[in-house]
Design a protein around this motif. Structure first.
Motif, PDB file in Angstrom:
ATOM      1  N   ILE A 138       0.871  -1.189   0.000  1.00 38.01           N
ATOM      2  CA  ILE A 138       0.000   0.000   0.000  1.00 38.01           C
ATOM      3  C   ILE A 138       0.897   1.225   0.000  1.00 38.01           C
ATOM      4  O   ILE A 138       1.755   1.393   0.863  1.00 38.01           O
ATOM      5  CB  ILE A 138      -0.928   0.007   1.228  1.00 38.01           C
ATOM      6  CG1 ILE A 138      -1.835  -1.227   1.225  1.00 38.01           C
ATOM      7  CG2 ILE A 138      -1.777   1.283   1.246  1.00 38.01           C
ATOM      8  CD1 ILE A 138      -2.690  -1.369   2.466  1.00 38.01           C
ATOM      9  N   GLN A 158      -8.125   0.147  -1.479  1.00 38.18           N
ATOM     10  CA  GLN A 158      -7.334   0.771  -2.533  1.00 38.18           C
ATOM     11  C   GLN A 158      -8.144   0.833  -3.830  1.00 38.18           C
ATOM     12  O   GLN A 158      -8.580  -0.193  -4.344  1.00 38.18           O
ATOM     13  CB  GLN A 158      -6.056  -0.013  -2.764  1.00 38.18           C
ATOM     14  CG  GLN A 158      -5.147  -0.073  -1.540  1.00 38.18           C
ATOM     15  CD  GLN A 158      -3.955  -0.962  -1.759  1.00 38.18           C
ATOM     16  OE1 GLN A 158      -3.009  -0.595  -2.465  1.00 38.18           O
ATOM     17  NE2 GLN A 158      -3.990  -2.152  -1.168  1.00 38.18           N
ATOM     18  N   SER A 409      -8.380  -4.380  -2.446  1.00 35.73           N
ATOM     19  CA  SER A 409      -7.632  -3.635  -3.457  1.00 35.73           C
ATOM     20  C   SER A 409      -8.186  -3.915  -4.842  1.00 35.73           C
ATOM     21  O   SER A 409      -8.386  -5.070  -5.228  1.00 35.73           O
ATOM     22  CB  SER A 409      -6.146  -4.008  -3.425  1.00 35.73           C
ATOM     23  OG  SER A 409      -5.456  -3.358  -4.483  1.00 35.73           O
ATOM     24  N   THR A 412      -4.208  -3.853  -7.295  1.00 39.10           N
ATOM     25  CA  THR A 412      -3.061  -4.762  -7.190  1.00 39.10           C
ATOM     26  C   THR A 412      -2.988  -5.705  -8.378  1.00 39.10           C
ATOM     27  O   THR A 412      -1.900  -6.018  -8.875  1.00 39.10           O
ATOM     28  CB  THR A 412      -3.129  -5.575  -5.884  1.00 39.10           C
ATOM     29  OG1 THR A 412      -3.201  -4.676  -4.768  1.00 39.10           O
ATOM     30  CG2 THR A 412      -1.904  -6.460  -5.730  1.00 39.10           C
TER      31      THR A 412
END
Length: 505
Positions: A138, A158, A409, A412
């Motif tokens: 992160i 995220q 996320s 990613t």
């Protein structure tokens, strides 16, 4: 066991389950004696409750959940909170203190949420993230944006930096001989034509240009305002002076543009009382032709199956403003909220570390694909070049789609979508980073914003909606702005300026 668990809350009807948020959380009285001393290791089986936001009509089935649990060595008790009622439900839970092990806090500007975070109710996880292979990735920018006074009270969701943009009925454009709009004037003409020129060819006056909803932030208004060059929440000059967005000319230009759309019927007349799911249904049923939010393009196409099979969509991320440039607002600088861990539920550092391992495992590609696509061969397949394709839209909606908003996320791992329009939307969302406008207050703190920010913001939201609907003139809107200032807005400005100055030292 430390807690009494409720089992999988999957078949619960979210519309009538008024205790859904709190049901799995009323465990405090059962944490007594030796039970509170349960030991945890990073590879031990974990039973965890999670208050998560539901963006679909129904919770998911057990099919994919079983696979997620198997991959993460957990039993997960989801407490699904419908997106339309999340503010009421989450603030009520925070006030009562009856919470789950994990609470998805997606409203970081909400005053009740910020007060709760600052109160010490949740664990500060900043020092732990670098101990996990996925969480350590992160970025510092995201960590900073998600922190309050330097403390990170949860794992950030995220997100891409700026996901907003438009989705437009391409088949309607083609039928009416129109090009994809590149300016605000061209966009207005598309809205007019979609309303007045019978784009669906049924000979009836039953279509509207802009579909919309009551949430100004995620409706057309915020996106249009960024096209006009409005700052994202606040403007800060070279001297560190802050100006709220609604005191800029660009904001008023947006209100006038939206008001003209509304007066002429080119903007949904019931937008002020329309929820997101209803806005999507209206679009999928062919009642509207312009939707805000490129990220939803595939969902809309899935919803339209069997209803509007001829639907063709085009995502649009570049609409030039009066200055001839592109602008788009960024949602919390790439932070979609926090997965927060209440100290009342997560009682020890060992338990916290085990839950963080669980969050870390959710970011693994295997689990990411489960929460995104489902089970390969059942819900989706990958083409020769890795193109992602859903095999059964109805099954995917039932088993998989509800998990998407709970992925820790979205950045990613990347997927090449077999649907060209969805893949184009993904690419345009990435392109948005080139001209995204950040909110300068995201990493700053204001006591007034924490205590009364939501209440103060409501003054402006109500005034803006009333202005668009013709119930308030400019003088009346300015009076509401003055009310905002006297009710705490001026103090908020002072506090942000002081916090900004301190951050620059």
């Amino acid at each position: 066991m430390k807690k009494k668990k409720l089992g999988k809350l999957i078949a619960v009807n979210v519309l009538v389950a008024s205790q859904l948020l709190l049901a799995a959380c009323s465990n405090n009285s059962e944490k007594t004696g030796g039970d509170s001393k349960e030991s945890y290791s990073l590879d031990s089986h974990l039973e965890v409750s999670w208050t998560a936001i539901l963006h679909t009509p129904s919770p998911p089935t057990d099919v994919v959940l079983d696979k997620i649990e198997e991959a993460t060595n957990t039993t997960i008790n989801f407490n699904w909170v419908p997106d339309a009622s999340k503010e009421e439900r989450i603030t009520a839970a925070l006030a009562s203190g009856e919470l789950s092990d994990i609470v998805s806090l997606t409203m970081l500007t909400n005053s009740s949420v910020r007060q709760s975070l600052k109160s010490g109710m949740f664990w500060d996880v900043g020092e732990y993230l670098d101990d996990y292979d996925n969480l350590k990735l992160i970025s510092e920018d995201i960590r900073k944006a998600a922190s309050i006074d330097g403390k990170l009270y949860g794992v950030p969701f995220q997100k891409d930096l700026a996901r907003s943009g438009l989705i437009i009925r391409k088949d309607w454009l083609d039928k009416l001989g129109l090009e994809v709009p590149k300016t605000l004037d061209e966009l207005y003409e598309v809205a007019r034509a979609f309303t007045e020129d019978d784009p669906d060819g049924n000979g009836k006056d039953d279509t509207t240009g802009f579909g919309d909803r009551s949430d100004l932030r995620y409706s057309s208004f915020k996106t249009l305002s960024s096209y006009f060059g409005t700052p994202n929440g606040w403007a800060v000059d070279e001297n560190g002076k802050f100006t709220p967005e609604f005191e800029t000319q660009a904001y008023k230009d947006t209100m006038n543009y939206s008001r003209k759309l509304y007066e002429n019927g080119y903007l949904a007349q019931d937008f002020a009382v329309t929820a997101k799911t209803d806005q999507q249904q209206n679009f999928a049923q062919g009642k509207t032709g312009i939707y805000t939010g490129m990220v939803d393009i595939k969902n809309l196409k899935v919803m339209a199956k069997g209803v509007q099979d001829q639907m063709e969509l085009v995502p649009v991320n570049k609409v030039a403003g009066p200055d001839g440039k592109y602008h788009i607002w960024s949602e919390n600088s790439g932070v979609g909220g926090l997965m927060a861990f209440p100290k009342s539920e997560v009682e020890s550092e060992e338990e916290l570390k085990r839950i963080l391992q669980f969050i870390n495992d959710l970011i693994d590609e295997e689990v990411f694909m489960l929460m995104t696509g489902g089970i390969e061969g059942t819900h989706y397949e990958l083409g020769e070049n890795g193109e992602f394709k859903v095999l059964d839209d109805a099954l995917w909606q039932k088993d998989v789609q509800p998990f998407a908003s709970s992925r820790p996320s979205e950045i990613t791992h990347s997927i090449v979508d077999a649907d060209p329009s969805k893949q184009l939307a993904n690419e345009l969302i990435k392109e948005n980073e080139e001209f995204a406008i950040l909110d300068p207050t995201v990493p700053l703190d204001s006591a007034t914003a924490n205590e009364r920010g939501t209440e103060l913001q409501k003054i402006i939201v109500d005034a803006t909606i009333k202005y668009i609907m013709g119930e308030l003139d400019e003088k009346g809107f300015d009076a509401e702005v003055e009310k905002w200032r006297k009710s705490g807005g001026e103090q908020m400005i002072t506090e942000y300026e002081e916090a900004y100055k301190k951050s620059q030292e």
